[in-house]
Every structure is written in C-alpha cells, then in structure tokens.
Design a protein around this motif. Structure first.
Motif, PDB file in Angstrom:
ATOM      1  N   GLN A   1       0.828  -1.202   0.000  1.00  0.00           N
ATOM      2  CA  GLN A   1       0.000   0.000   0.000  1.00  0.00           C
ATOM      3  C   GLN A   1       0.867   1.259   0.000  1.00  0.00           C
ATOM      4  O   GLN A   1       0.593   2.204  -0.734  1.00  0.00           O
ATOM      5  N   GLN A   2       1.922   1.265   0.799  1.00  0.00           N
ATOM      6  CA  GLN A   2       2.808   2.419   0.850  1.00  0.00           C
ATOM      7  C   GLN A   2       3.533   2.607  -0.478  1.00  0.00           C
ATOM      8  O   GLN A   2       3.730   3.735  -0.932  1.00  0.00           O
ATOM      9  N   MET A   3       3.925   1.504  -1.122  1.00  0.00           N
ATOM     10  CA  MET A   3       4.597   1.594  -2.416  1.00  0.00           C
ATOM     11  C   MET A   3       3.668   2.160  -3.482  1.00  0.00           C
ATOM     12  O   MET A   3       4.114   2.898  -4.360  1.00  0.00           O
ATOM     13  N   ARG A   4       2.384   1.837  -3.409  1.00  0.00           N
ATOM     14  CA  ARG A   4       1.428   2.404  -4.381  1.00  0.00           C
ATOM     15  C   ARG A   4       1.422   3.924  -4.312  1.00  0.00           C
ATOM     16  O   ARG A   4       1.304   4.597  -5.331  1.00  0.00           O
ATOM     17  N   GLY A   5       1.552   4.459  -3.099  1.00  0.00           N
ATOM     18  CA  GLY A   5       1.570   5.907  -2.938  1.00  0.00           C
ATOM     19  C   GLY A   5       2.851   6.554  -3.430  1.00  0.00           C
ATOM     20  O   GLY A   5       2.888   7.755  -3.669  1.00  0.00           O
ATOM     21  N   GLN A   6       3.913   5.768  -3.575  1.00  0.00           N
ATOM     22  CA  GLN A   6       5.203   6.309  -4.012  1.00  0.00           C
ATOM     23  C   GLN A   6       5.518   6.021  -5.477  1.00  0.00           C
ATOM     24  O   GLN A   6       6.584   6.400  -5.947  1.00  0.00           O
ATOM     25  N   LYS A   7       4.626   5.377  -6.203  1.00  0.00           N
ATOM     26  CA  LYS A   7       4.903   5.048  -7.595  1.00  0.00           C
ATOM     27  C   LYS A   7       5.134   6.324  -8.409  1.00  0.00           C
ATOM     28  O   LYS A   7       4.386   7.281  -8.317  1.00  0.00           O
ATOM     29  N   GLY A   8       6.217   6.322  -9.167  1.00  0.00           N
ATOM     30  CA  GLY A   8       6.557   7.470  -9.993  1.00  0.00           C
ATOM     31  C   GLY A   8       7.351   8.538  -9.277  1.00  0.00           C
ATOM     32  O   GLY A   8       7.768   9.514  -9.892  1.00  0.00           O
ATOM     33  N   GLU A   9       7.592   8.374  -7.988  1.00  0.00           N
ATOM     34  CA  GLU A   9       8.334   9.369  -7.222  1.00  0.00           C
ATOM     35  C   GLU A   9       9.813   9.010  -7.147  1.00  0.00           C
ATOM     36  O   GLU A   9      10.187   7.845  -7.232  1.00  0.00           O
ATOM     37  N   HIS A  10      10.629  10.029  -6.965  1.00  0.00           N
ATOM     38  CA  HIS A  10      12.073   9.828  -6.791  1.00  0.00           C
ATOM     39  C   HIS A  10      12.330   9.290  -5.390  1.00  0.00           C
ATOM     40  O   HIS A  10      11.779   9.795  -4.419  1.00  0.00           O
ATOM     41  N   ILE A  11      13.171   8.264  -5.319  1.00  0.00           N
ATOM     42  CA  ILE A  11      13.489   7.628  -4.046  1.00  0.00           C
ATOM     43  C   ILE A  11      14.996   7.405  -3.937  1.00  0.00           C
ATOM     44  O   ILE A  11      15.713   7.457  -4.928  1.00  0.00           O
ATOM     45  N   THR A  12      15.451   7.157  -2.725  1.00  0.00           N
ATOM     46  CA  THR A  12      16.812   6.695  -2.482  1.00  0.00           C
ATOM     47  C   THR A  12      16.708   5.226  -2.128  1.00  0.00           C
ATOM     48  O   THR A  12      15.949   4.842  -1.241  1.00  0.00           O
ATOM     49  N   LEU A  13      17.445   4.404  -2.837  1.00  0.00           N
ATOM     50  CA  LEU A  13      17.384   2.956  -2.712  1.00  0.00           C
ATOM     51  C   LEU A  13      18.681   2.458  -2.097  1.00  0.00           C
ATOM     52  O   LEU A  13      19.758   2.757  -2.601  1.00  0.00           O
ATOM     53  N   ARG A  14      18.574   1.719  -0.999  1.00  0.00           N
ATOM     54  CA  ARG A  14      19.746   1.108  -0.372  1.00  0.00           C
ATOM     55  C   ARG A  14      19.612  -0.399  -0.474  1.00  0.00           C
ATOM     56  O   ARG A  14      18.627  -0.964   0.009  1.00  0.00           O
ATOM     57  N   MET A  15      20.590  -1.038  -1.097  1.00  0.00           N
ATOM     58  CA  MET A  15      20.578  -2.492  -1.267  1.00  0.00           C
ATOM     59  C   MET A  15      21.719  -3.086  -0.462  1.00  0.00           C
ATOM     60  O   MET A  15      22.862  -2.662  -0.618  1.00  0.00           O
ATOM     61  N   ARG A  16      21.411  -4.051   0.372  1.00  0.00           N
ATOM     62  CA  ARG A  16      22.445  -4.723   1.162  1.00  0.00           C
ATOM     63  C   ARG A  16      22.992  -5.905   0.381  1.00  0.00           C
ATOM     64  O   ARG A  16      22.246  -6.638  -0.253  1.00  0.00           O
ATOM     65  N   CYS A  17      24.310  -6.077   0.450  1.00  0.00           N
ATOM     66  CA  CYS A  17      24.989  -7.130  -0.309  1.00  0.00           C
ATOM     67  C   CYS A  17      25.858  -7.975   0.608  1.00  0.00           C
ATOM     68  O   CYS A  17      27.056  -8.119   0.382  1.00  0.00           O
ATOM     69  N   GLY A  18      25.295  -8.510   1.653  1.00  0.00           N
ATOM     70  CA  GLY A  18      26.052  -9.375   2.551  1.00  0.00           C
ATOM     71  C   GLY A  18      27.067  -8.614   3.373  1.00  0.00           C
ATOM     72  O   GLY A  18      26.831  -7.492   3.802  1.00  0.00           O
ATOM     73  N   ARG A  19      28.213  -9.209   3.593  1.00  0.00           N
ATOM     74  CA  ARG A  19      29.251  -8.608   4.434  1.00  0.00           C
ATOM     75  C   ARG A  19      29.875  -7.365   3.827  1.00  0.00           C
ATOM     76  O   ARG A  19      30.399  -6.515   4.526  1.00  0.00           O
ATOM     77  N   ARG A  20      29.870  -7.292   2.512  1.00  0.00           N
ATOM     78  CA  ARG A  20      30.535  -6.179   1.832  1.00  0.00           C
ATOM     79  C   ARG A  20      29.794  -4.868   1.990  1.00  0.00           C
ATOM     80  O   ARG A  20      30.224  -3.839   1.484  1.00  0.00           O
TER      81      ARG A  20
END
Length: 87
Positions: A10-29
């Motif tokens: 539901q929260q993602m529906r409200g943010q569709k098309g908006e600019h976001i900051t995305l943080r992706m975790r990649c294990g220990r690195r």
C-alpha cells in the motif's frame, strides 16, 4: 517501512513514480545506495528505474526484501533531485 507485506504494498502504491533513495544490502561487503524512480508495481515484486553511468537500468525486488530490510527505500531529498532531473 512497515512490518506487514500488505502495508508495504500500500505504501509503495503511494510512491509510484516518485524519486526515491534505494539502499541495497549485499552481505558482508555492505551495499550500494542509488537514486531512482519506482517504475512498476506487481502482485509480488516492484521495479525501480535508476541511472548508472549514463544508462537506465531497472532493478526488480520483492516486497519481502523490504520487510527483511535487505532493501530500504526512502524519499529522495529535493537537493538531489536538481542534480539528476532526467532519472
């Protein structure tokens, strides 16, 4: 974010098309942080469009990755929007 998959959707529906900051975790690195736009919302996954090295790239994530904090999404600060208006 929330602690329920339906609330996250539901929260993602409200943010569709908006600019976001995305943080992706990649294990220990550690991980990576990128700015992008929530591009598509589907029943089990969502896509984010980012600009890398002059090219557009689309990442696909499941809502459970947000729930388990492997992927974190935050609104993009307005100061960064002026640096990347074409994203």
């Amino acid at each position: 974010m929330n602690d329920n998959l339906d609330d996250i959707r539901q929260q993602m529906r409200g943010q569709k098309g908006e600019h976001i900051t995305l943080r992706m975790r990649c294990g220990r690195r550690g991980g990576t942080t990128q700015d992008g736009i929530i591009d598509g919302l589907y029943p089990e996954v969502f896509t984010v469009m980012v600009r890398e090295h002059g090219y557009r790239r689309r990442y696909c994530f499941s809502y459970s990755e947000v729930l388990t904090h492997h992927v974190e999404i935050a609104p993009c600060p307005e100061s960064l929007l002026s640096l990347h208006p074409e994203t």
